[in-house]
Design an enzyme around this catalytic site. Structure first.
Site, mmCIF file in Angstrom:
data_model
loop_
_atom_site.group_PDB
_atom_site.id
_atom_site.type_symbol
_atom_site.label_atom_id
_atom_site.label_comp_id
_atom_site.label_asym_id
_atom_site.label_seq_id
_atom_site.Cartn_x
_atom_site.Cartn_y
_atom_site.Cartn_z
ATOM 1 N N LEU A 20 21.358 30.723 46.076
ATOM 2 C CA LEU A 20 20.382 31.816 46.150
ATOM 3 C C LEU A 20 19.555 31.875 44.860
ATOM 4 C CD1 LEU A 20 22.633 34.559 47.806
ATOM 5 C CD2 LEU A 20 20.695 33.381 48.857
ATOM 6 N N GLU A 67 33.269 38.532 48.153
ATOM 7 C CA GLU A 67 32.353 39.527 48.714
ATOM 8 C C GLU A 67 30.910 39.032 48.580
ATOM 9 O OE1 GLU A 67 32.956 42.271 50.564
ATOM 10 O OE2 GLU A 67 30.830 41.880 50.754
ATOM 11 N N PHE A 68 30.171 39.110 49.677
ATOM 12 C CA PHE A 68 28.784 38.619 49.672
ATOM 13 C C PHE A 68 27.748 39.733 49.719
ATOM 14 C CE2 PHE A 68 31.329 35.094 51.384
ATOM 15 C CZ PHE A 68 30.965 34.093 50.516
ATOM 16 N N CYS A 90 25.600 39.360 38.993
ATOM 17 C CA CYS A 90 26.250 38.196 39.605
ATOM 18 C C CYS A 90 25.584 36.851 39.341
ATOM 19 C CB CYS A 90 26.374 38.414 41.104
ATOM 20 S SG CYS A 90 27.534 39.733 41.489
ATOM 21 N N ALA A 100 37.338 50.163 41.092
ATOM 22 C CA ALA A 100 36.551 51.090 41.914
ATOM 23 C C ALA A 100 35.084 51.009 41.518
ATOM 24 C CB ALA A 100 37.080 52.512 41.738
ATOM 25 N N LYS A 153 25.878 35.256 35.770
ATOM 26 C CA LYS A 153 27.308 35.099 35.457
ATOM 27 C C LYS A 153 27.927 33.973 36.303
ATOM 28 C CE LYS A 153 30.143 38.272 37.427
ATOM 29 N NZ LYS A 153 31.154 37.640 38.279
ATOM 30 N N TYR A 201 31.209 48.635 41.809
ATOM 31 C CA TYR A 201 30.177 48.408 42.821
ATOM 32 C C TYR A 201 30.732 47.680 44.035
ATOM 33 C CZ TYR A 201 26.531 50.123 39.762
ATOM 34 O OH TYR A 201 25.752 50.945 38.979
ATOM 35 N N VAL A 202 31.799 46.879 43.838
ATOM 36 C CA VAL A 202 32.393 46.154 44.964
ATOM 37 C C VAL A 202 33.605 46.904 45.536
ATOM 38 C CG1 VAL A 202 33.687 44.064 45.556
ATOM 39 C CG2 VAL A 202 31.524 43.897 44.372
ATOM 40 N N ALA A 260 24.833 30.333 43.535
ATOM 41 C CA ALA A 260 24.044 29.295 42.868
ATOM 42 C C ALA A 260 22.855 28.877 43.758
ATOM 43 C CB ALA A 260 24.918 28.095 42.541
HETATM 44 P P1 NAD Z 1 32.440 46.876 38.094
HETATM 45 O O1 NAD Z 1 32.423 46.656 36.641
HETATM 46 O O2 NAD Z 1 31.416 47.792 38.715
HETATM 47 O O3 NAD Z 1 33.877 47.423 38.551
HETATM 48 C C1 NAD Z 1 35.073 46.882 38.126
HETATM 49 C C2 NAD Z 1 36.059 48.017 37.928
HETATM 50 O O4 NAD Z 1 37.359 47.463 37.654
HETATM 51 C C3 NAD Z 1 35.758 48.940 36.751
HETATM 52 O O5 NAD Z 1 35.601 50.271 37.207
HETATM 53 C C4 NAD Z 1 36.953 48.791 35.803
HETATM 54 O O6 NAD Z 1 37.332 50.005 35.164
HETATM 55 C C5 NAD Z 1 38.030 48.341 36.764
HETATM 56 N N1 NAD Z 1 39.135 47.643 36.117
HETATM 57 C C6 NAD Z 1 39.100 46.632 35.217
HETATM 58 N N2 NAD Z 1 40.333 46.228 34.904
HETATM 59 C C7 NAD Z 1 41.194 47.008 35.614
HETATM 60 C C8 NAD Z 1 42.600 47.059 35.725
HETATM 61 N N3 NAD Z 1 43.372 46.210 35.055
HETATM 62 N N4 NAD Z 1 43.149 47.978 36.542
HETATM 63 C C9 NAD Z 1 42.381 48.841 37.239
HETATM 64 N N5 NAD Z 1 41.024 48.824 37.190
HETATM 65 C C10 NAD Z 1 40.440 47.916 36.382
HETATM 66 O O7 NAD Z 1 32.340 45.433 38.765
HETATM 67 P P2 NAD Z 1 31.766 45.073 40.222
HETATM 68 O O8 NAD Z 1 30.280 44.943 40.175
HETATM 69 O O9 NAD Z 1 32.392 45.960 41.208
HETATM 70 O O10 NAD Z 1 32.328 43.593 40.390
HETATM 71 C C11 NAD Z 1 33.700 43.355 40.627
HETATM 72 C C12 NAD Z 1 33.869 41.899 41.021
HETATM 73 O O11 NAD Z 1 33.165 41.649 42.246
HETATM 74 C C13 NAD Z 1 33.314 40.887 40.018
HETATM 75 O O12 NAD Z 1 34.144 39.762 40.013
HETATM 76 C C14 NAD Z 1 31.958 40.523 40.600
HETATM 77 O O13 NAD Z 1 31.551 39.231 40.230
HETATM 78 C C15 NAD Z 1 32.239 40.569 42.078
HETATM 79 N N6 NAD Z 1 31.068 40.842 42.922
HETATM 80 C C16 NAD Z 1 30.161 41.785 42.562
HETATM 81 C C17 NAD Z 1 29.076 42.068 43.404
HETATM 82 C C18 NAD Z 1 28.060 43.112 43.040
HETATM 83 O O14 NAD Z 1 27.067 43.216 43.751
HETATM 84 N N7 NAD Z 1 28.238 43.893 42.006
HETATM 85 C C19 NAD Z 1 28.943 41.389 44.621
HETATM 86 C C20 NAD Z 1 29.903 40.443 44.958
HETATM 87 C C21 NAD Z 1 30.964 40.174 44.106
HETATM 88 C C1 UDX Z 2 23.717 38.838 44.840
HETATM 89 C C2 UDX Z 2 23.900 38.096 46.179
HETATM 90 O O1 UDX Z 2 22.715 38.247 46.962
HETATM 91 C C3 UDX Z 2 25.104 38.655 46.936
HETATM 92 O O2 UDX Z 2 25.332 37.887 48.109
HETATM 93 C C4 UDX Z 2 26.328 38.577 46.022
HETATM 94 O O3 UDX Z 2 27.440 39.136 46.689
HETATM 95 C C5 UDX Z 2 26.082 39.317 44.722
HETATM 96 O O4 UDX Z 2 24.913 38.769 44.080
HETATM 97 P P1 UDX Z 2 22.685 41.183 44.125
HETATM 98 O O5 UDX Z 2 22.664 40.582 42.769
HETATM 99 O O6 UDX Z 2 23.302 42.504 44.312
HETATM 100 O O7 UDX Z 2 23.423 40.192 45.153
HETATM 101 O O8 UDX Z 2 21.178 41.313 44.684
HETATM 102 P P2 UDX Z 2 20.127 40.245 45.244
HETATM 103 O O9 UDX Z 2 19.432 40.867 46.381
HETATM 104 O O10 UDX Z 2 20.717 38.934 45.469
HETATM 105 O O11 UDX Z 2 19.086 40.154 44.063
HETATM 106 C C6 UDX Z 2 19.402 39.565 42.815
HETATM 107 C C7 UDX Z 2 18.167 39.474 41.948
HETATM 108 O O12 UDX Z 2 17.256 38.512 42.468
HETATM 109 C C8 UDX Z 2 17.376 40.790 41.872
HETATM 110 O O13 UDX Z 2 16.912 40.969 40.551
HETATM 111 C C9 UDX Z 2 16.224 40.562 42.820
HETATM 112 O O14 UDX Z 2 15.098 41.332 42.505
HETATM 113 C C10 UDX Z 2 15.959 39.078 42.611
HETATM 114 N N1 UDX Z 2 15.285 38.438 43.744
HETATM 115 C C11 UDX Z 2 15.886 38.408 44.964
HETATM 116 C C12 UDX Z 2 14.056 37.824 43.554
HETATM 117 O O15 UDX Z 2 13.505 37.828 42.458
HETATM 118 N N2 UDX Z 2 13.463 37.206 44.618
HETATM 119 C C13 UDX Z 2 14.029 37.155 45.859
HETATM 120 O O16 UDX Z 2 13.422 36.555 46.763
HETATM 121 C C14 UDX Z 2 15.290 37.777 46.031
#
Ligand code: NAD
Ligand code: UDX
Length: 453
Positions: free
Chosen positions: A222, A156-157, A271, A8, A274, A10-11, A220
């Site tokens: 982006l 998720e994008f 992201c 639960a 990582k 950010y995604v 990669a």
């Molecule tokens: P997050 O750390 O905010 O959330 C992950 C959650 O999973 C945590 O709340 C944690 O407690 C829970 N969790 C872990 N193990 C568990 C288990 N076994 N059972 C139940 N809950 C469990 O992470 P996030 O930012 O939401 O990212 C999740 C995934 O989505 C990652 O793989 C990330 O790379 C990917 N992703 C993130 C973003 C972003 O913008 N943050 C965008 C696209 C993809």
């Molecule tokens: C990124 C991808 O954009 C998204 O598609 C994927 O699902 C998760 O990773 P996010 O990390 O949430 O999203 O934000 P993003 O808007 O991509 O910005 C990432 C970092 O790059 C930020 O620190 C931002 O300030 C920086 N950035 C972005 C720049 O420095 N210049 C730019 O032109 C765009």
């Protein structure tokens, strides 16, 4: 139909919220092991700040959307299970610092294998190394009830700060599935969910491995775009060219495009670093040294950019920061989020603290305890968290802009200037402000890749 997510964060949170909003007849349950997080999702103060998110949660929570820690029950009662747990960079053992730590995915999948009593579609929503579905399949095969599991990849994008908008109007939805009959049927089931609000031509289907790798590849590309413009920003500073003008002319070529060419103190967020590191690890694992080295440069340039900025601040402040007060405007990794994971602010602040500067930090959304946690173990007395940017800049030698929050544009810089130590400096790590205007006020003002006055 019932859908649940394990995770639960950010995604998992925003994704499920938007599915519940768009598909009123589908029951959606968001689960997590973290009780505090689930309690926050059930409260007035959500654990994730995203523009527009509060309103939708208020509309659908308690109707077709619930938040719970009862993961087993959610697994048993759902037809589709989204895996949205974290997949951080491994910090130990083989692949430390590069490979994805799949501990959380494995434990979530083991739980499904243990408790599921009926057929399920398992959706990889987390970002995973290519071929993870194979591992998931093997674990699920240990289920004792003879259930059939179809595994789909559906990366998720969305970007933070614009999550709701991105989820409501995605550029594309990607679904990878097996080419078997049951695999294709599962793909169609998920396509039908998204087709509630996403035009069919934007829903791409492909094989699982392509879908898994597409996510790493997208991030990669982006990140590479940002590192490319940041590499040019250094040359701009040495040549009198303006990096924003370069971005405008380069980005006007429709083959390149104008987005992600904003030069900055460096990219942050959970992201980019990582996922690029994970790509590098996969290349190294496959013995593809040259390919790994190519992507490594994207990370190296980003590290260089952050440290170079901090070094420049020290040089301009007469080579010494000890006991100087520096106002830090913004700590989140980008505007409109409270997330500080991998924020360039951490690196820049650490470098300034190494020089024993006194930092007064203001961010409109990041809580004090998060900033303090991120800057541990530096002495607490070197760090003040303020409630306004004006307070942060009071008697400071310099203002350093590290997040492009809109509110920093409209501040009364004349008033700020009068209350600062002289000469007063602005170091704009986001190229947010009009440097010439600041110079008219009396500031020594510097941006990234900007001509020096
Ligand atoms: P997050 O750390 O905010 O959330 C992950 C959650 O999973 C945590 O709340 C944690 O407690 C829970 N969790 C872990 N193990 C568990 C288990 N076994 N059972 C139940 N809950 C469990 O992470 P996030 O930012 O939401 O990212 C999740 C995934 O989505 C990652 O793989 C990330 O790379 C990917 N992703 C993130 C973003 C972003 O913008 N943050 C965008 C696209 C993809
Ligand atoms: C990124 C991808 O954009 C998204 O598609 C994927 O699902 C998760 O990773 P996010 O990390 O949430 O999203 O934000 P993003 O808007 O991509 O910005 C990432 C970092 O790059 C930020 O620190 C931002 O300030 C920086 N950035 C972005 C720049 O420095 N210049 C730019 O032109 C765009």
């Amino acid at each position: 139909m019932k859908i649940c997510s394990i995770g639960a964060g950010y995604v998992g949170g925003p994704t499920m919220v938007v599915i519940a909003e768009q598909c009123p007849e589908i029951e959606v349950e968001v689960t997590d092991v973290n009780e505090e997080r689930i309690a926050a999702w059930n409260s007035e103060k959500l654990p994730v700040f995203e523009p527009g998110l509060d309103e939708i949660v208020k509309k659908v929570r308690g109707k077709n959307l619930t938040f719970s820690t009862d993961i087993d029950e959610a697994i048993r009662t759902s037809d589709i299970i989204f895996l949205a747990v974290n997949t951080p960079t491994k910090t130990y053992g083989d692949g430390a610092g590069k490979a994805s730590d799949l501990t959380y995915i494995e434990s979530a999948v083991r739980r499904i294998a243990e408790v599921a009593t009926g057929d399920k579609i398992i959706v990889e929503k987390s970002t995973l190394p290519v071929r993870t579905a194979e591992k998931i399949r093997r674990i699920l095969a240990t289920n004792r009830h003879g259930c059939n599991f179809e595994i789909l990849s559906n990366p998720e994008f969305m970007a933070e700060g614009t999550a709701v908008e991105d989820l409501r109007h995605p550029d594309r939805i990607l679904i990878g599935g097996d080419e078997t009959e049951s695999g294709q049927k599962a793909v169609q089931t998920l396509v039908d969910v998204y087709a509630h609000w996403v035009p069919r031509e934007k829903i791409l289907t492909q094989n699982v491995w392509s879908s898994e790798l597409s996510k790493l590849a997208s991030n990669a590309f982006l990140a590479q775009k940002i590192s490319s413009i940041n590499a040019l920003s250094v040359l701009c500073e040495h040549s009198g060219a303006d990096v924003d003008e370069i971005a405008r002319s380069v980005g006007a070529d429709s083959r390149i495009g104008p987005k992600f060419l904003k030069s900055s103190v460096g990219f942050g967020g959970s992201c980019f670093k990582k996922d690029v590191l994970n790509l590098i690890y996969l290349c190294e694992y496959a013995g593809l040294t040259e390919v790994a080295r190519y992507w490594q440069q994207v990370i190296d340039m980003n590290e260089y950019q952050k440290h170079r900025f901090a070094r420049f601040i020290r040089e301009k402040l007469f080579g010494s920061l000890r006991n100087k007060k520096i106002a830090i405007f913004g700590f989140a990794f980008k505007k409109d989020t409270n997330d500080t994971r991998e924020t360039p602010a951490i690196t820049v602040c650490q470098d300034l603290l190494e020089e024993q500067a006194k930092l007064a930090i203001y961010d409109p959304k990041v809580p004090e305890e998060t900033v303090r946690r991120d800057l541990r173990p530096y002495p607490a007395d070197l760090i003040t968290i303020t409630q306004t940017p004006y307070e942060a800049a009071e008697e400071a030698h310099a203002i350093v802009i590290l997040t492009e929050w809109d509110e920093f544009i409209a501040l009364d810089y004349e008033k700020i200037f009068k209350n600062m130590q002289q000469p007063a400096f602005v170091f704009d790590g986001r190229n947010l402000l009009d440097l010439n205007r600041l110079r008219t006020i009396g500031f020594e003002a510097y941006g990234i890749g900007k001509p020096r006055a």
